[in-house]
Structure formats: C-alpha cells, structure tokens
Enzyme design. Structure first.
Site, PDB file in Angstrom:
ATOM      1  N   GLU A  70      50.904  72.068  82.457  1.00 30.10           N
ATOM      2  CA  GLU A  70      51.968  71.519  81.600  1.00 30.10           C
ATOM      3  C   GLU A  70      51.798  71.939  80.151  1.00 30.10           C
ATOM      4  OE1 GLU A  70      52.349  67.186  81.374  1.00 30.10           O
ATOM      5  OE2 GLU A  70      54.276  67.466  80.370  1.00 30.10           O
ATOM      6  N   ASP A  89      49.062  68.961  86.053  1.00 29.48           N
ATOM      7  CA  ASP A  89      49.433  68.080  84.947  1.00 29.48           C
ATOM      8  C   ASP A  89      48.167  67.314  84.548  1.00 29.48           C
ATOM      9  OD1 ASP A  89      50.505  66.377  83.108  1.00 29.48           O
ATOM     10  OD2 ASP A  89      52.218  65.786  84.346  1.00 29.48           O
ATOM     11  N   ILE A  91      47.490  64.982  82.268  1.00 30.21           N
ATOM     12  CA  ILE A  91      47.737  63.529  82.275  1.00 30.21           C
ATOM     13  C   ILE A  91      49.203  63.328  82.610  1.00 30.21           C
ATOM     14  CG2 ILE A  91      47.682  61.340  81.029  1.00 30.21           C
ATOM     15  CD1 ILE A  91      45.631  62.457  79.137  1.00 30.21           C
ATOM     16  N   ASP A  92      49.478  62.834  83.785  1.00 34.95           N
ATOM     17  CA  ASP A  92      50.849  62.502  84.150  1.00 34.95           C
ATOM     18  C   ASP A  92      51.005  61.015  83.899  1.00 34.95           C
ATOM     19  OD1 ASP A  92      53.454  62.914  85.195  1.00 34.95           O
ATOM     20  OD2 ASP A  92      52.795  61.940  87.035  1.00 34.95           O
ATOM     21  N   THR A  94      51.586  60.235  80.271  1.00 33.94           N
ATOM     22  CA  THR A  94      51.012  60.263  78.919  1.00 33.94           C
ATOM     23  C   THR A  94      51.454  59.046  78.102  1.00 33.94           C
ATOM     24  OG1 THR A  94      51.024  62.665  79.007  1.00 33.94           O
ATOM     25  CG2 THR A  94      50.778  61.681  76.839  1.00 33.94           C
ATOM     26  N   ASP A 241      54.722  68.050  87.733  1.00 37.09           N
ATOM     27  CA  ASP A 241      54.886  66.626  88.037  1.00 37.09           C
ATOM     28  C   ASP A 241      54.919  66.398  89.546  1.00 37.09           C
ATOM     29  OD1 ASP A 241      55.265  65.713  85.326  1.00 37.09           O
ATOM     30  OD2 ASP A 241      57.284  66.563  85.377  1.00 37.09           O
TER      31      ASP A 241
HETATM   32  C1  IPD Z   1      56.142  62.533  82.699  1.00 35.61           C
HETATM   33  C2  IPD Z   1      55.970  61.287  83.524  1.00 35.61           C
HETATM   34  C3  IPD Z   1      57.228  60.476  83.489  1.00 35.61           C
HETATM   35  C4  IPD Z   1      58.417  61.260  83.977  1.00 35.61           C
HETATM   36  C5  IPD Z   1      58.554  62.560  83.212  1.00 35.61           C
HETATM   37  C6  IPD Z   1      57.266  63.346  83.254  1.00 35.61           C
HETATM   38  P1  IPD Z   1      53.935  63.443  81.467  1.00 35.61           P
HETATM   39  O1  IPD Z   1      54.970  63.327  82.726  1.00 35.61           O
HETATM   40  O2  IPD Z   1      55.681  61.628  84.853  1.00 35.61           O
HETATM   41  O3  IPD Z   1      57.122  59.334  84.303  1.00 35.61           O
HETATM   42  O4  IPD Z   1      59.574  60.501  83.780  1.00 35.61           O
HETATM   43  O5  IPD Z   1      59.591  63.317  83.786  1.00 35.61           O
HETATM   44  O6  IPD Z   1      57.420  64.519  82.505  1.00 35.61           O
HETATM   45  O7  IPD Z   1      54.724  63.964  80.320  1.00 35.61           O
HETATM   46  O8  IPD Z   1      53.410  62.092  81.225  1.00 35.61           O
HETATM   47  O9  IPD Z   1      52.920  64.412  81.958  1.00 35.61           O
END
Ligand code: IPD
Length: 296
Positions: A70, A89, A91-92, A94, A241
């Site tokens: 990412e 990813d 940290i999914d 964040t 994701d």
């Molecule tokens: C996000 C999270 C969020 C989702 C976003 C993602 P990130 O990832 O998963 O729940 O709604 O579409 O981009 O930015 O925390 O790695």
C-alpha cells in the site's frame, strides 16, 4: 518451478507476528500522521516502517517474487501481473490504529496467476490470526502468538459455525465501510447503498438486520469467512485490502465478487483498472448467487 505455498504461508505468519510486535510497540500518543488523498485518508510512520520490514523479509527470502504494498504503490504504474506476487497492507485499519480502537491488522496476501493463493491476516491487538492456503482450507486462531501449551488457541477451521442457507438479504448482517473517499459519485454510491440496505421495505429498501462498520477491510472479509457477518460490501478497496482475505474467504466456501454488476468473479486485480467495488459473501450450502443478485 513449483511454488511451496505452505512455506510461503509459514514465512508470512512469522513476519505477521514480527510486524504485530512493531505495531504494538508504537506509542499511540506519539503517532505522527500524514494525509494522502484527504484528512480521512491517514498514513503513519508505523505503516511505512512495517511495510519496509515486510518487504525486506519477503524479498530476502523470495528475491524473484514481486512485491506490491500500500505505501509504495504508485498510481498508474503498479500492476498485478501473473507472476508470484506478495500483496501487502502493513496496517489495515490505520484510522483505528491512530485512535486506539483495537481492530486493525496486518494483511499479507500472495497471488499466483492473479489468484489469491495464501492469505495471512493478523490482528495484534486481539492476538487473532486468520490464515488460508489455496486448496487447504482456512483457519482462525486466538492467542496465536503464544506458544503451544502456553495458552495458544486451537486452529479453528472456517467457517466457525456450520453454514445454514443464507436466506434473503433482509435476514443478513452486513459489514460496510465509508472508506476515505468522501466526494463525487463514489460517495453517492456508498450513501445510496447504505440507505437502500437499511430502509424499510415500504421505503424501497431491503432492511437488513443491521450494518457494521469496524474499520478494516481485511478483518471484515475474515469476519465474513468466519460466518460472523453474512456479507461485506465496499465501494473503494484496493488489492492489498482484499488479497489476503480473498484466499481466506474462498477457502471457507465464501465468494468474492468484484465489479458491478457481478460479472468479474476472480478478477479485479489491477489496482489501477479495477472498479474497486467488492462484495464478499460467506460460505453457505446454498443461496450465494441469489443473494448477490438481490444485493445488486
Ligand atoms: C482502509 C480500511 C478501511 C476501508 C478502506 C481501506 P487502510 O485501509 O480497510 O476500513 O474502508 O477502504 O483503505 O488505509 O487502513 O490500510
């Protein structure tokens, strides 16, 4: 050459624990955040440090495999090809991480021929690990980082409970996310979809049991794989994701549909060209196709 998916899986699990320790060591009161697209699209130094750790580890062990992450993705340039590729990813969730809401994970996917072949999703706050290997099922484990005999939970096969039929949309619990895009057509599609799902049928809606929005796409997909929610829909995911969760979900008998209308199952891997709309449906003895049709 043959690809040893079990070995890739074992490597990713140990990297996930190492990354998890790094995430837990970050002092949330000192997190420096930066913005990407807007003020709701957050990145921290920890995201970047974890991605560096993961890419160093996998590239040392597998120098010929590709890596897409990412934080190093370049719009319009990064492509997912048929080559063996780690899709990561760091940290999914964040936003949860920044706020101290204990629902974030490291999401480590591995695709071969654009097919999600290994998935490792680890929530270090709750010490819960989800894993899947193509053709070999998917699992959830609590207290996963502890030693066996020291409190480590058993590997529970997914889905956790049997799979009763899905019924119709009005009996489902649906995970959704607002994501970070808050304008234009994408925002309108999300708002319309949430309204349609929650409005009473007299008002032209489906009136599902409820919506859940927990802030991590990968953990939403894992909750779907586990059977804790029936569906997860999002109108703006990227490959990192969904890559790991996709493998875990399919191995649990679930289904990932990308694109709209749902005619591109198993595709949708180019982060630049993808419609970025995903619907995950839990494993069920029957009713998946019907519910997908009803949803759209
Ligand atoms: C996000 C999270 C969020 C989702 C976003 C993602 P990130 O990832 O998963 O729940 O709604 O579409 O981009 O930015 O925390 O790695």
């Amino acid at each position: 050459a043959d690809i040893n998916l079990q070995e890739v899986h074992d490597t990713l699990v140990s990297i996930a624990f190492e990354a998890g320790r790094m995430i837990m060591a970050a002092n949330t009161s000192e997190i420096t955040t930066g913005e990407k697209m807007n003020s709701a699209d957050i990145v921290t130094e920890t995201d970047q440090a974890v991605e560096r750790l993961v890419s160093t580890r996998v590239q040392t062990k597998y120098p010929s495999y590709l890596f897409v992450g990412e934080e190093t993705y370049v719009a319009g340039t990064t492509r997912i090809t048929s080559a063996p590729t780690f899709i990561v990813d760091p940290i999914d969730g964040t936003t949860n991480f920044v706020h101290g809401f204990p629902h974030a994970c490291i999401s480590l996917g591995f695709a071969v021929d654009r097919s999600p072949s290994v998935g490792v999703v680890y929530n270090p706050f709750l010490d819960v690990l989800y894993t899947g290997i193509r053709g070999r099922g998917s699992y959830m484990q609590r207290n996963a980082s502890l030693e066996q005999g020291q409190g480590q939970g058993p590997k529970q096969k997914l889905p956790l409970t049997g799979s009763p039929p899905l019924g119709n949309l009005s009996t489902t619990l649906v995970a959704v996310e607002w994501g970070s895009q808050r304008d234009g057509e994408n925002f309108e599609v999300k708002a319309r979809t949430f309204r349609k799902l929650t409005a009473s049928q007299e008002n032209g809606g489906s009136m599902v049991h409820s919506l859940r929005s927990l802030g991590s796409a990968a953990l939403n997909i894992c909750a779907t794989a586990a059977g804790q929610v029936d569906l997860y829909w999002e109108g703006g995911c990227y490959a990192w994701d969904v890559a790991a969760g996709w493998c875990i979900l399919s191995e649990a008998g679930g289904k990932m549909v990308s694109g709209s209308p749902p005619d591109r199952e198993g595709e949708g891997w180019d982060p630049a060209l993808d419609s970025r709309v995903y619907l995950a449906v839990r494993g069920a003895s029957s009713g998946q196709d019907e519910i997908v049709r009803e949803f759209w």
